[in-house]
Design an enzyme around this catalytic site. Structure first.
Site, PDB file in Angstrom:
ATOM      1  N   VAL A  99      -0.795  -2.126  10.741  1.00  0.00           N
ATOM      2  CA  VAL A  99       0.060  -1.632  12.019  1.00  0.00           C
ATOM      3  C   VAL A  99      -0.246  -2.924  12.465  1.00  0.00           C
ATOM      4  O   VAL A  99       0.196  -2.714  13.831  1.00  0.00           O
ATOM      5  CB  VAL A  99       0.208  -0.701  12.660  1.00  0.00           C
ATOM      6  CG1 VAL A  99       0.710   0.848  11.116  1.00  0.00           C
ATOM      7  CG2 VAL A  99      -1.234  -0.230  12.532  1.00  0.00           C
ATOM      8  N   GLU A 146       0.861  -1.598   0.193  1.00  0.00           N
ATOM      9  CA  GLU A 146      -0.018   0.442  -0.206  1.00  0.00           C
ATOM     10  C   GLU A 146       0.661   1.339  -0.188  1.00  0.00           C
ATOM     11  O   GLU A 146       2.067   1.176   0.739  1.00  0.00           O
ATOM     12  CB  GLU A 146      -0.841   0.133   1.044  1.00  0.00           C
ATOM     13  CG  GLU A 146      -2.004   1.475   1.282  1.00  0.00           C
ATOM     14  CD  GLU A 146      -1.939   1.090   2.435  1.00  0.00           C
ATOM     15  OE1 GLU A 146      -2.151   0.509   4.044  1.00  0.00           O
ATOM     16  OE2 GLU A 146      -3.618   1.493   3.312  1.00  0.00           O
ATOM     17  N   LYS A 177      -9.270   2.163  -2.207  1.00  0.00           N
ATOM     18  CA  LYS A 177      -9.554   1.789  -0.911  1.00  0.00           C
ATOM     19  C   LYS A 177     -11.168   1.667  -0.133  1.00  0.00           C
ATOM     20  O   LYS A 177     -11.451   3.393  -0.042  1.00  0.00           O
ATOM     21  CB  LYS A 177      -8.395   2.082  -0.020  1.00  0.00           C
ATOM     22  CG  LYS A 177      -8.221   0.665   1.509  1.00  0.00           C
ATOM     23  CD  LYS A 177      -7.508   1.307   2.480  1.00  0.00           C
ATOM     24  CE  LYS A 177      -7.310   0.706   3.649  1.00  0.00           C
ATOM     25  NZ  LYS A 177      -5.855   1.076   4.285  1.00  0.00           N
ATOM     26  N   CYS A 183      -5.155  -3.319   2.930  1.00  0.00           N
ATOM     27  CA  CYS A 183      -5.189  -3.212   4.152  1.00  0.00           C
ATOM     28  C   CYS A 183      -6.196  -3.515   5.034  1.00  0.00           C
ATOM     29  O   CYS A 183      -6.690  -4.534   5.470  1.00  0.00           O
ATOM     30  CB  CYS A 183      -4.166  -2.276   4.566  1.00  0.00           C
ATOM     31  SG  CYS A 183      -3.086  -2.332   5.490  1.00  0.00           S
TER      32      CYS A 183
HETATM   33  C1  ACM Z   1      -3.929  -0.088   7.006  1.00  0.00           C
HETATM   34  O1  ACM Z   1      -5.212   0.217   6.599  1.00  0.00           O
HETATM   35  N1  ACM Z   1      -2.603   0.750   6.214  1.00  0.00           N
HETATM   36  C2  ACM Z   1      -3.532  -0.683   8.447  1.00  0.00           C
END
Ligand code: ACM
Length: 264
Positions: A169, A38, A109, A142
């Site tokens: 994370v 990402e 996203k 992510c």
């Molecule tokens: C994230 O979505 N970068 C934790």
């Protein structure tokens, strides 16, 4: 098919350095599908739109997206890479899906994480699948991992493989087993290309947990990176084996679904 995932620690704001790093890490890598983390163009942690706007790019002619497309065409791989997308005045946390014939599409996203909400618009592309050489590839980014609907929507759309560019994370002990579950419950291959390293803005530090992995449609980890290394992991997987959703003579995870009972 041969699958590869890049794990890198992008330099915040360093698009040229990040391109060079990806180019050198992937030199000599031969794969049908290469997944890159990402926001691999710019780094992750931005808390103001103005700080990112000058670095974000259009997928048509942005520097990073041209590089990703040239990798796909030059090396005959599908490449899925996270980048910061500029669309008019809007910023999206996006992934470019670049095919070897020069065609491409973008996934934006859907589920924004934490301070991404200060910077990006929520994605509006939905969950799509592309096909290349008979293999169907879907993309999520992510934090979409926490929503079983994302992987399910891609699997129902026909994905054999889910490319999952990430900057996780959360502890790998949390997301790793969850991604194995996403693979198992959908019978799809999952490629989580996570980043490593850390970024600090305004006294707040985010540490990224690495441990990128390629998971089979039976939920077996096929390849895994360490928590801190910049590397490329590779594995062989059979995309066509994902198409038979049965696991015994009576049970088929798609045919057995009861969507009429799932309404809230
Ligand atoms: C994230 O979505 N970068 C934790």
């Amino acid at each position: 098919m041969n699958i590869a995932a890049v794990q890198t620690a992008p330099i915040h704001g360093g698009i040229e350095e990040n391109i060079e790093r990806i180019a050198s890490l992937t030199e000599g890598v031969r794969a049908d599908l290469l997944v890159i983390p990402e926001l691999a163009s710019t780094g992750y942690f931005f808390t103001e739109r103005s700080a990112l706007a000058g670095l974000a790019e259009s997928p048509e002619d942005g520097r990073f997206c041209r590089f990703i497309r040239s990798m796909a065409v030059g090396r005959g791989m599908v490449v899925v890479a996270g980048f910061a997308e500029l669309a008019g005045e809007k910023l999206y946390n996006s992934a470019l899906i670049a095919l070897p014939d020069g065609s491409w599409s973008v996934y934006r996203k859907a589920h924004l994480f934490y301070k991404e909400k200060l910077v990006f618009e929520p994605g509006d592309s939905g969950f799509g699948v592309v096909e290349w050489n008979g293999v169907r590839i879907g993309t999520m980014i992510c934090y979409d991992w926490r929503f079983p609907e994302a992987a399910r929507a891609l699997a129902l759309a026909g994905a054999d493989v889910i490319a999952h560019p990430s900057n996780l994370v959360a502890a790998a002990s949390l997301w790793g087993p969850t991604m194995r579950t996403r693979a198992l419950e959908n019978k799809v291959i999952i490629v989580t290309a996570n980043r490593c390293g850390a970024e600090e803005i305004g006294g707040e530090k985010l540490s990224f947990t690495g441990e990128s992995r390629i998971i089979s449609h039976n939920s077996t980890p096929l390849a895994m990176a360490g928590p801190d290394e910049e590397t490329v992991i590779t594995a062989e997987a059979d995309p066509l084996a994902t198409r038979n959703k049965a696991f015994n003579a009576y049970n088929d995870i798609f045919a057995d679904r009861r969507p009429e009972l799932y309404r809230a």
